[in-house]
Design a protein around this motif. Structure first.
Motif, PDB file in Angstrom:
ATOM      1  N   LEU A  53      -4.706   7.540  -5.449  1.00 39.14           N
ATOM      2  CA  LEU A  53      -4.290   6.147  -5.484  1.00 39.14           C
ATOM      3  C   LEU A  53      -5.553   5.310  -5.635  1.00 39.14           C
ATOM      4  O   LEU A  53      -6.519   5.509  -4.886  1.00 39.14           O
ATOM      5  N   LEU A  54      -5.550   4.403  -6.601  1.00 36.76           N
ATOM      6  CA  LEU A  54      -6.726   3.556  -6.760  1.00 36.76           C
ATOM      7  C   LEU A  54      -6.326   2.107  -6.989  1.00 36.76           C
ATOM      8  O   LEU A  54      -5.266   1.806  -7.519  1.00 36.76           O
ATOM      9  N   ILE A  55      -7.197   1.224  -6.545  1.00 36.55           N
ATOM     10  CA  ILE A  55      -7.038  -0.208  -6.744  1.00 36.55           C
ATOM     11  C   ILE A  55      -8.161  -0.671  -7.659  1.00 36.55           C
ATOM     12  O   ILE A  55      -9.337  -0.361  -7.424  1.00 36.55           O
ATOM     13  N   ALA A  56      -7.794  -1.394  -8.699  1.00 32.78           N
ATOM     14  CA  ALA A  56      -8.775  -1.838  -9.693  1.00 32.78           C
ATOM     15  C   ALA A  56      -8.445  -3.267 -10.122  1.00 32.78           C
ATOM     16  O   ALA A  56      -7.318  -3.737  -9.942  1.00 32.78           O
ATOM     17  N   PRO A  57      -9.405  -3.971 -10.711  1.00 33.49           N
ATOM     18  CA  PRO A  57      -9.155  -5.341 -11.168  1.00 33.49           C
ATOM     19  C   PRO A  57      -8.268  -5.366 -12.402  1.00 33.49           C
ATOM     20  O   PRO A  57      -8.120  -4.350 -13.103  1.00 33.49           O
ATOM     21  N   PRO A  58      -7.656  -6.514 -12.707  1.00 29.36           N
ATOM     22  CA  PRO A  58      -6.788  -6.612 -13.888  1.00 29.36           C
ATOM     23  C   PRO A  58      -7.463  -6.188 -15.175  1.00 29.36           C
ATOM     24  O   PRO A  58      -6.801  -5.654 -16.076  1.00 29.36           O
ATOM     25  N   SER A  59      -8.772  -6.395 -15.283  1.00 33.40           N
ATOM     26  CA  SER A  59      -9.478  -6.035 -16.513  1.00 33.40           C
ATOM     27  C   SER A  59      -9.346  -4.552 -16.836  1.00 33.40           C
ATOM     28  O   SER A  59      -9.348  -4.154 -18.004  1.00 33.40           O
ATOM     29  N   THR A  69      -0.609  -4.763 -14.411  1.00 34.49           N
ATOM     30  CA  THR A  69      -0.878  -4.589 -12.979  1.00 34.49           C
ATOM     31  C   THR A  69      -0.826  -3.154 -12.493  1.00 34.49           C
ATOM     32  O   THR A  69      -1.138  -2.885 -11.330  1.00 34.49           O
ATOM     33  N   SER A  70      -0.448  -2.198 -13.337  1.00 31.41           N
ATOM     34  CA  SER A  70      -0.295  -0.834 -12.816  1.00 31.41           C
ATOM     35  C   SER A  70      -0.349   0.196 -13.929  1.00 31.41           C
ATOM     36  O   SER A  70      -0.138  -0.108 -15.101  1.00 31.41           O
ATOM     37  N   VAL A  89      -4.267  -5.269  -6.801  1.00 33.06           N
ATOM     38  CA  VAL A  89      -3.771  -5.560  -5.453  1.00 33.06           C
ATOM     39  C   VAL A  89      -2.315  -6.030  -5.518  1.00 33.06           C
ATOM     40  O   VAL A  89      -1.459  -5.567  -4.762  1.00 33.06           O
ATOM     41  N   GLU A  90      -2.035  -6.947  -6.441  1.00 29.37           N
ATOM     42  CA  GLU A  90      -0.669  -7.466  -6.575  1.00 29.37           C
ATOM     43  C   GLU A  90       0.280  -6.365  -7.034  1.00 29.37           C
ATOM     44  O   GLU A  90       1.424  -6.276  -6.585  1.00 29.37           O
ATOM     45  N   GLY A  91      -0.177  -5.518  -7.949  1.00 27.71           N
ATOM     46  CA  GLY A  91       0.654  -4.424  -8.428  1.00 27.71           C
ATOM     47  C   GLY A  91       0.985  -3.439  -7.323  1.00 27.71           C
ATOM     48  O   GLY A  91       2.113  -2.940  -7.236  1.00 27.71           O
ATOM     49  N   ALA A  96       4.820  -1.013  -3.767  1.00 26.99           N
ATOM     50  CA  ALA A  96       5.045  -0.590  -2.381  1.00 26.99           C
ATOM     51  C   ALA A  96       6.348  -1.172  -1.856  1.00 26.99           C
ATOM     52  O   ALA A  96       7.100  -0.486  -1.141  1.00 26.99           O
ATOM     53  N   GLU A  97       6.639  -2.426  -2.218  1.00 26.87           N
ATOM     54  CA  GLU A  97       7.908  -3.026  -1.804  1.00 26.87           C
ATOM     55  C   GLU A  97       9.083  -2.246  -2.390  1.00 26.87           C
ATOM     56  O   GLU A  97      10.106  -2.047  -1.721  1.00 26.87           O
ATOM     57  N   ARG A  98       8.953  -1.795  -3.614  1.00 23.87           N
ATOM     58  CA  ARG A  98      10.014  -0.980  -4.209  1.00 23.87           C
ATOM     59  C   ARG A  98      10.176   0.335  -3.451  1.00 23.87           C
ATOM     60  O   ARG A  98      11.293   0.823  -3.245  1.00 23.87           O
ATOM     61  N   ASP A  99       9.056   0.920  -3.042  1.00 21.28           N
ATOM     62  CA  ASP A  99       9.104   2.154  -2.261  1.00 21.28           C
ATOM     63  C   ASP A  99       9.841   1.933  -0.944  1.00 21.28           C
ATOM     64  O   ASP A  99      10.680   2.747  -0.538  1.00 21.28           O
ATOM     65  N   PHE A 100       9.509   0.851  -0.254  1.00 25.36           N
ATOM     66  CA  PHE A 100      10.172   0.572   1.014  1.00 25.36           C
ATOM     67  C   PHE A 100      11.675   0.378   0.806  1.00 25.36           C
ATOM     68  O   PHE A 100      12.488   0.854   1.600  1.00 25.36           O
ATOM     69  N   ALA A 101      12.035  -0.313  -0.252  1.00 25.77           N
ATOM     70  CA  ALA A 101      13.446  -0.557  -0.531  1.00 25.77           C
ATOM     71  C   ALA A 101      14.192   0.753  -0.797  1.00 25.77           C
ATOM     72  O   ALA A 101      15.377   0.889  -0.462  1.00 25.77           O
TER      73      ALA A 101
END
Length: 245
Positions: A53-59, A69-70, A89-91, A96-101
């Motif tokens: 799992l990685l977090i990266a900037p929009p660029s 975003t993903s 971060v937003e993605g 994650a919200e979809r996962d929780f749902a």
């Protein structure tokens, strides 16, 4: 010395090194990199891939011409197979919200239980947010649980009447998953799929896990129905009355 993908500390270290080399080559702008799955626990098998799992900037995503975003992909690098979950971060929050749902929070579990290989400014806040959402466990309504019991009841009845071998096998597969998921939710545990369903069930409800294993190995048709029905009784019982889905 442990051989590749044989498990143990040496193999876990190889997985960490491979993950960082991969991210340096494919996602050099990534600020947070998390190693998850069996690679993070030193329990890889010969067929295990490396979950990242990685977090990266929009660029990063603009450059790769994918979603803004993903990006989720399976790819190979240096002889390893990588299962990549890449987000802004937003993605990350959106997925994650979809996962929780869905009651199966793959990404939040990966973020909170995986091994941080690189941590950016966003890491602590995202991990805290994820942990806070995970901590209470799933909160299915009484109707949602009854709906699952209704589905399992229907499958048990179908299995009782099944004459064709292929039909019986298909129903058994659905029933195994349906009973397992019902047991997890009844125990206040998040869902998992495949091997993670069994691992989570062993951790949260060993008695149901044993009963489900007995169902899986039972070759006698009528006895398999009996075992499944007994487990359903432990989990709230049949739904036979009029029911609005």
């Amino acid at each position: 010395m442990a051989s590749p993908r044989s498990g143990g500390p040496a193999d876990a270290e190889r997985a960490r090194d491979a993950a960082l080399r991969f991210c340096d080559a494919e996602y050099p702008e990534a600020t947070t990199v998390i190693l998850g799955g069996s690679s993070s626990t030193g329990k890889r098998t010969p067929t295990s891939d490396i979950d990242i799992l990685l977090i990266a900037p929009p660029s990063t995503f603009e450059r790769r011409n994918g979603s803004p975003t993903s990006e989720a992909r399976v790819t190979h690098h240096d002889g390893e197979r990588f299962d990549v979950f890449a987000y802004t971060v937003e993605g990350y929050r959106e997925w994650a919200e979809r996962d929780f749902a869905s009651l199966r929070p793959v990404l939040p579990v990966l973020l909170t239980e995986g091994i941080p290989l690189r941590t950016g400014d966003e890491f602590s806040e995202l991990r805290r947010w994820s942990a806070d959402r995970l901590a209470p466990g799933p909160r299915p309504t009484a109707h949602q649980l009854a709906l699952r019991r209704y589905a399992v009841t229907d499958l048990i009845d179908d299995l009782t009447d099944a004459m064709d071998e292929l039909v019986s096998a298909a129903i058994r597969a659905d029933l195994l998953r349906g009973l397992g998921e019902l047991a997890l939710l009844s125990s206040g545990a998040w869902l998992g799929s495949g091997k993670w369903l069994s691992r989570r069930l062993r951790a949260f409800d060993p008695e149901s896990a044993d009963a489900l294993a007995a169902f899986a190995r039972e070759r006698d048709h009528r006895e398999a129905v009996r075992v499944a029905a007994a487990l359903l009784d432990r989990l709230g019982g049949r739904v036979d009355e009029d029911f609005v889905r």
